[in-house]
Every structure is written in structure tokens, then in C-alpha cells.
Design a protein around this motif. Structure first.
Motif, PDB file in Angstrom:
ATOM      1  N   ASN A  80     160.730  99.896  51.135  1.00  0.00           N
ATOM      2  CA  ASN A  80     161.847 100.521  50.423  1.00  0.00           C
ATOM      3  C   ASN A  80     161.418 101.834  49.789  1.00  0.00           C
ATOM      4  O   ASN A  80     162.173 102.818  49.782  1.00  0.00           O
ATOM      5  CB  ASN A  80     162.374  99.579  49.331  1.00  0.00           C
ATOM      6  N   HIS A 104     159.830 100.721  45.669  1.00  0.00           N
ATOM      7  CA  HIS A 104     161.202 100.649  45.153  1.00  0.00           C
ATOM      8  C   HIS A 104     161.650  99.196  45.236  1.00  0.00           C
ATOM      9  O   HIS A 104     161.651  98.587  46.307  1.00  0.00           O
ATOM     10  CB  HIS A 104     162.135 101.548  45.971  1.00  0.00           C
ATOM     11  N   GLN A 138     164.380  96.225  45.078  1.00  0.00           N
ATOM     12  CA  GLN A 138     165.803  95.948  45.280  1.00  0.00           C
ATOM     13  C   GLN A 138     166.086  94.494  44.921  1.00  0.00           C
ATOM     14  O   GLN A 138     165.450  93.582  45.461  1.00  0.00           O
ATOM     15  CB  GLN A 138     166.208  96.216  46.736  1.00  0.00           C
TER      16      GLN A 138
END
Length: 409
Positions: A45, A369, A371
Motif C-alpha cells: 500500500n 500505508h 488500510q
């Protein structure tokens, strides 16, 4: 607390030991699978977001282009000035030239950008690794660092540009000499396909090389943060007349984005087998527990315990292992990713591959990142797999008849 839940917890966490060996190994196995899977997804990500930001910075949010050269683009600019969602726009011209230094030719993509504006749509200065924009004019170029390396160009080097316009002039028995240009800057965007195949020029120089006069090939737009990309593009297409068309960066780079998502999906599927293997181990251990405790199961049935209650005690064990492993896995991957840069760079120093990392991957920091959706999907599937792992031995326990179970050796 119901007696069957109490028995399930006692089998996992005996009073005299705190943890049973079976519970400890099962939870560690599940947590390792969850940590690896979430860690890889978070890093993928991170790289995906970094690439998306690079695409937007270099291409803008929306591009308005036509199937032919746009000459009346001043009226188009006046129209764009009246749209609140647009923060900045800039005209450009692009194409391919033959760039030559010495006897070594290359065929890079050329982007002619308007340097007279107060703000630049493309943050060229942010990408510069050598040179200065103060020297950038109609007789100079800025090359991608990898492209400059291919032809052996450095700051101050002179290169020659040949365009399709020259071939057109030859058909008319006219000779148009190659344009001599000075390299005044080198840039690195972080994308090898851009850095190895892109040359930046002023808009006026590109218009001259392609014989566009005052024409352009398109206008790149950057939207305000609160603006909706698809909604703005749809509005522009409603207002623009053919052959003008507004295209979002997602549409223009749809294949590239698909590849990124496909890579993440394939990595998730492959690594999910770690959790699947752990669930088979849990099922096997619980099955052995059912066989070893056949007499105890028969005794419970003889005392009035219902078969579903006995079965549920094994399902609870799988559920507890799944929940505990998921929580421990999240904590483990958060710890590893917190020290990810130290781990990678220390390993690179030990193997002497620091320069290779910088050269081929071009990063000093590994992007991450998180999520929430990834965490939810992984944890739910992990808990369900562990619960199903408890169902298999539970079904065997349900089939045992009290009399036969008590006579079992």
C-alpha cells in the motif's frame, strides 16, 4: 460462564502452567501468518500510494487533450479560470525526438512546459538532483538522471535534438539542422520509466521543434483537495466540445494501477496459505485432543451433556486461538514495520548492497500505508479459519456415543 466454555479455556490455559504447549504453538503460528500478511499488504500500500502521488505530481489530476493541435487555448484557459475546483492549470506540448550526444542516439519523450507561470504544475525543482531552474531557457534541457547516464551527459553537456519536422522539411528539399541544446539540470522522479526516458524543455522550444507555432497539445490541471476527481472530469466533458476531452490520471494510468493492485492481490493470496497451514495444524492438534480425551467426552455425555455443548467447547478453542493470534500478529507486524528501515539498511550494510538499493529502488525510506479494510479482512478470515479448524474435531466429538466412549482404550 457455561461449563463447556470453562473446559475449553482450561484446556488452552491450564491452571498449573498458564499456557499449554498446543495453545502456545498454535497462537504463535497464527500470529506469524497475520503479521507477515498485514506487513506485506501495508508495504505494498505504501509503495502504491507513493507511485500514485508521483503520477499525480508529474501528470496532474486531469488532462484536457485533443486529437489535433489546440490553437485557441486562451479561450479554454478563461473557461478553466471560472471553475472553483481547479487550483492550477498549465499548457504543455509533448512528443518524441531523437536526442544525440556524440554518435549515441536515444529517443526520449519530450515534455514542453510553461515556465512563465508563478506556480508550476509539475514540481520540477523538487525532483532536481543537479542544476538549477535559473539556467533553464529556450536553449537548454533538463534530462532524467537515468537518461543522461545512458548517453553520458552531465551538467553543461551539449546534446542535439532532431524532430519529425526535419524529415518533413527534407521532403520539400529543405534542410533543417539539428538543434543544439545545453543540459542545465538532471531530475529523479522515483519512477525508472520516467527518469530513463524523459526530457523537459520550455513550451516555446517544444513548439519550435514540432512547428506548432502558438499551438499546444493539452492543458494539465491540478484540483483542490476537496474537489471530486470524477465529478469534475464529467463536468468538463459536458462543457467541452469535440475533439477536446478531459481525462483523469486514473483513466490514463488504468493499466499501471491494475498491475499494482494485481501484485498486491497475488501476494495476499500466496501469503494467506501461511494462515491456512496454521489452521490445519490447529485442526490436527484438536483432533488428537479428541482422541486422547475420548473417555472424558463419554463421561460428560453420560452426565447429561448435550453433543452440541461438547462440540462447542472445541469450536471455542479454535475461536480463542484465532482472536489471540490476530491480536498478537497485529502487534508483531506493527513492531517490525516501526523498525523496518533499520532492519533493511543494517542488512544492506552487512551484504554491501546499499548502493544497489538506492540505484534500483531509489528510496531512503520504505513507505508504509495502513488500510483498515486490510486489517478487517485478514482478521475476519483468520478467525473464521481457526473456528473451522475447531469444527472438524467437534464433529468427531459429536459422533461419539457415551457407552462406546467409556469403553475406549
Amino acid at each position: 460462564m457455561p461449563w463447556y466454555i470453562y473446559i475449553a479455556l482450561k484446556q488452552l490455559f491450564p491452571s498449573n502452567r498458564g499456557f499449554s504447549f498446543f495453545a502456545m504453538v498454535s497462537i504463535i503460528g497464527v500470529s506469524l501468518g497475520v503479521a507477515v500478511l498485514l506487513g506485506v499488504q501495508s508495504i505494498m500500500n505504501g509503495f502504491g500510494n507513493q507511485i500514485r502521488e508521483s503520477l499525480v505530481k508529474f501528470n496532474g489530476d486531469i488532462r484536457i487533450e485533443s486529437t489535433r493541435v489546440i490553437y485557441d487555448w486562451e479561450r479554454l484557459e478563461q473557461f478553466l479560470d471560472g471553475i472553483e475546483d481547479i487550483e492550477l492549470f498549465s499548457p504543455y506540448a509533448h512528443g518524441v525526438v531523437m536526442l544525440q550526444r556524440g554518435n549515441l542516439p536515444v529517443f526520449p519523450t519530450v515534455m514542453g512546459i510553461d515556465m512563465t507561470r508563478e506556480q508550476l504544475l509539475i514540481p520540477v525543482e523538487e525532483y532536481l538532483v543537479a542544476g538549477s531552474l535559473d539556467d533553464f531557457d529556450d536553449d537548454s534541457v533538463i534530462l532524467g538522471a537515468a537518461l543522461a547516464n545512458r548517453i553520458g551527459a552531465t551538467l553543461g553537456s551539449e546534446v542535439e535534438a532532431l524532430t519529425p519536422l526535419m524529415l518533413d522539411r527534407l521532403k520539400k528539399d529543405e534542410v533543417l539542422l539539428p538543434r543544439a541544446l545545453t543540459v542545465v539540470g538532471l531530475f529523479e522522479s522515483g519512477r525508472n520509466d520516467v527518469d530513463s526516458n524523459t526530457m523537459l524543455t520550455t513550451l516555446r522550444l517544444m513548439q519550435e521543434l514540432y512547428g506548432l507555432e502558438e499551438g499546444i497539445h493539452g492543458i494539465a490541471l491540478r484540483l483542490k483537495e476537496e474537489a471530486e476527481l470524477d465529478k469534475t472530469a464529467d463536468y468538463l466533458n459536458e462543457q467541452l466540445s469535440v475533439p477536446l476531452r478531459a481525462t483523469t490520471w486514473l483513466e490514463a494510468q488504468s493499466e499501471y494501477i491494475f498491475v499494482l493492485q494485481f501484485e498486491k492481490t497475488m501476494m495476499t493470496i500466496v501469503l494467506f496459505f501461511i494462515i491456512l497451514v496454521a489452521s490445519f495444524s490447529i485442526a490436527s492438534a484438536l483432533m488428537i485432543s479428541v482422541i486422547r480425551k475420548t473417555k472424558e467426552i463419554g463421561l460428560l455425555a453420560a452426565m447429561g451433556a448435550r453433543t452440541w455443548q461438547i462440540a462447542l467447547s472445541y469450536c471455542v478453542q479454535g475461536l480463542v486461538i484465532g482472536i489471540s493470534g490476530s491480536i498478537l500478529g497485529i502487534l508483531l507486524q506493527a513492531t517490525i514495520l516501526h523498525f523496518r528501515n533499520e532492519i533493511v539498511w543494517n542488512f544492506a550494510r552487512l551484504t554491501g548492497s546499499e548502493s544497489a538499493l538506492l540505484r534500483f529502488y531509489m528510496f531512503n525510506d520504505i513507505p508504509v500505508h495502513y488500510q483498515i479494510q486490510d486489517f478487517q479482512i485478514v482478521c475476519i478470515f483468520t478467525i473464521l479459519l481457526c473456528l473451522l479448524a475447531g469444527v472438524i474435531p467437534a464433529l468427531r466429538a459429536m459422533k461419539l456415543k457415551p457407552a462406546e466412549a467409556l469403553r475406549s482404550e
